[in-house]
Design a protein around this motif. Structure first.
Motif, short mmCIF file in Angstrom:
data_model
loop_
_atom_site.label_atom_id
_atom_site.label_comp_id
_atom_site.label_asym_id
_atom_site.label_seq_id
_atom_site.Cartn_x
_atom_site.Cartn_y
_atom_site.Cartn_z
N ASP A 116 0.84 -1.21 0.00
CA ASP A 116 0.00 0.00 0.00
C ASP A 116 0.87 1.25 0.00
O ASP A 116 0.63 2.19 -0.76
CB ASP A 116 -0.92 0.01 1.23
N ALA A 117 1.89 1.26 0.87
CA ALA A 117 2.78 2.41 0.97
C ALA A 117 3.54 2.65 -0.34
O ALA A 117 3.66 3.79 -0.81
CB ALA A 117 3.76 2.22 2.12
N LEU A 118 4.04 1.57 -0.94
CA LEU A 118 4.81 1.71 -2.18
C LEU A 118 3.93 2.20 -3.32
O LEU A 118 4.35 3.06 -4.12
CB LEU A 118 5.46 0.37 -2.54
N ALA A 119 2.71 1.69 -3.40
CA ALA A 119 1.79 2.14 -4.46
C ALA A 119 1.37 3.59 -4.25
O ALA A 119 1.23 4.36 -5.21
CB ALA A 119 0.56 1.24 -4.50
N LEU A 120 1.20 3.98 -2.99
CA LEU A 120 0.85 5.37 -2.68
C LEU A 120 1.99 6.31 -3.05
O LEU A 120 1.77 7.37 -3.67
CB LEU A 120 0.52 5.50 -1.18
N GLY A 121 3.20 5.92 -2.71
CA GLY A 121 4.36 6.72 -3.06
C GLY A 121 4.51 6.87 -4.56
O GLY A 121 4.80 7.96 -5.08
#
Length: 344
Positions: A274-279
């Motif tokens: 989730d964090a990587l896709a958001l970034g």
């Protein structure tokens, strides 16, 4: 029936005075009296003609929403339950910082968006608030501070993050912003006002032409449509990709960012992917990410993540060079934190 004085923009007030053969310069004095100096009554104004004062008293109501319940949290957050003239109720929150305050205002009684993480979303939409009812929340809270915390009556920031979807009530929110920012009244800078939206595109289409300069915050909460559909049902009608296209078209002032709010929910949207896709989604945008650990409320299925998980999420986002902050939870002991407002 008298109309609310707080429903009129400065230009509206000038025109009304002129239409009734009265001196339009009284608009400046009245705005100064009620907004800048925040007086409650006009009977002690001495520099306005008696005929104008008689007209004002005859035509206008200066009533403010009645605070029927006030709760003070241990961290000095204050939650107000305001009763409106028709008996409807809304909540507003004063959030302290260094003997100053931000105020979280409601824009609707209830909300039609049905976001699953939000207590307000469980009650449906009852009606829109008028500009005067939005302004009234601010003024009532200010008067409470003067009476109960003298010397601290400094509300420097306004956030439309209370009950309701502000862009679903665009016209009245726009008018309230015009009154707040008037140089003759409270003179709050555009950059001190933030409007949060779940991604209501009809309002976003009007943003750049009608309320430029005001800060925008998007309730993002997931970069993946499947998860965002669960959290924010209107994502099915107004998908994130389309929402971001409209946001990208909003002109930003120097050093102005769009805030992307990300509510972190345990075992739902707090994974590394989730964090990587958001970034990846926000890395090339003028973005500020606001991480909000979920605030639990009665009946919710969701859980708050532990702080270590939140910090890990933040570290992953920082690799993308996106300014990221974790919002400090305030007022949750009186259900005044983000997502906890209701009208009961």
């Amino acid at each position: 029936m008298k109309q609310s004085f707080f429903q009129l923009t400065f230009n509206d007030l000038q025109q009304l005075l002129e239409q009734n053969s009265l001196n339009a310069s009284a608009a400046n004095l009245l705005y100064n009296w009620y907004y800048k100096r925040k007086n409650k009554y006009s009977n002690s104004i001495t520099d306005i003609a008696k005929g104008t004062l008689s007209f004002i008293d005859e035509v206008f109501s200066f009533d403010l929403p009645e605070a029927v319940k006030i709760q003070q949290a241990e961290d000095k957050t204050v939650k107000f339950l305001f009763k409106l003239s028709d008996g409807s109720k809304v909540e507003s929150v004063l959030i302290p910082f260094n003997k100053k305050y931000s105020i979280c205002l409601s824009s609707q009684v209830g909300c039609a968006m049905k976001c699953s993480f939000c207590f307000t979303g469980t009650q449906g939409l009852k009606r829109n608030l008028s500009a005067s009812e939005i302004i009234g929340q601010f003024l009532s809270a200010w008067h409470w501070l003067r009476e109960n915390r003298p010397g601290e009556e400094r509300i420097l920031n306004i956030v439309f993050m209370g009950q309701g979807e502000p862009l679903h009530n665009f016209d009245e929110v726009k008018k309230a912003c015009e009154i707040f920012t008037s140089q003759y009244g409270t003179s709050i800078g555009h950059q001190k006002i933030t409007i949060s939206t779940s991604g209501y595109i009809p309002g976003l289409k009007r943003w750049k032409d009608e309320i430029p300069g005001v800060n925008l915050a998007l309730s993002l909460h997931s970069p993946f449509d499947e998860t965002r559909n669960e959290l924010i049902p209107i994502n099915r009608k107004y998908p994130l990709e389309e929402v971001l296209d409209y946001i990208d078209g909003i002109p930003l002032r120097n050093k102005q960012f769009v805030t992307y709010e990300y509510l972190i929910i345990k075992d739902l949207n707090d994974r590394q992917e989730d964090a990587l896709a958001l970034g990846q989604l926000l890395k090339d945008r003028r973005a500020l990410i606001n991480l909000i650990p979920f605030n639990e409320f009665p009946g919710t299925q969701y859980k708050r993540p532990d702080l270590e998980r939140v910090n890990q999420f933040k570290l992953l986002l920082e690799e993308y060079k996106i300014p990221t902050m974790v919002r400090t939870t305030k007022g949750d002991d009186v259900l005044a934190a983000c997502g906890q407002l209701n009208t009961k």
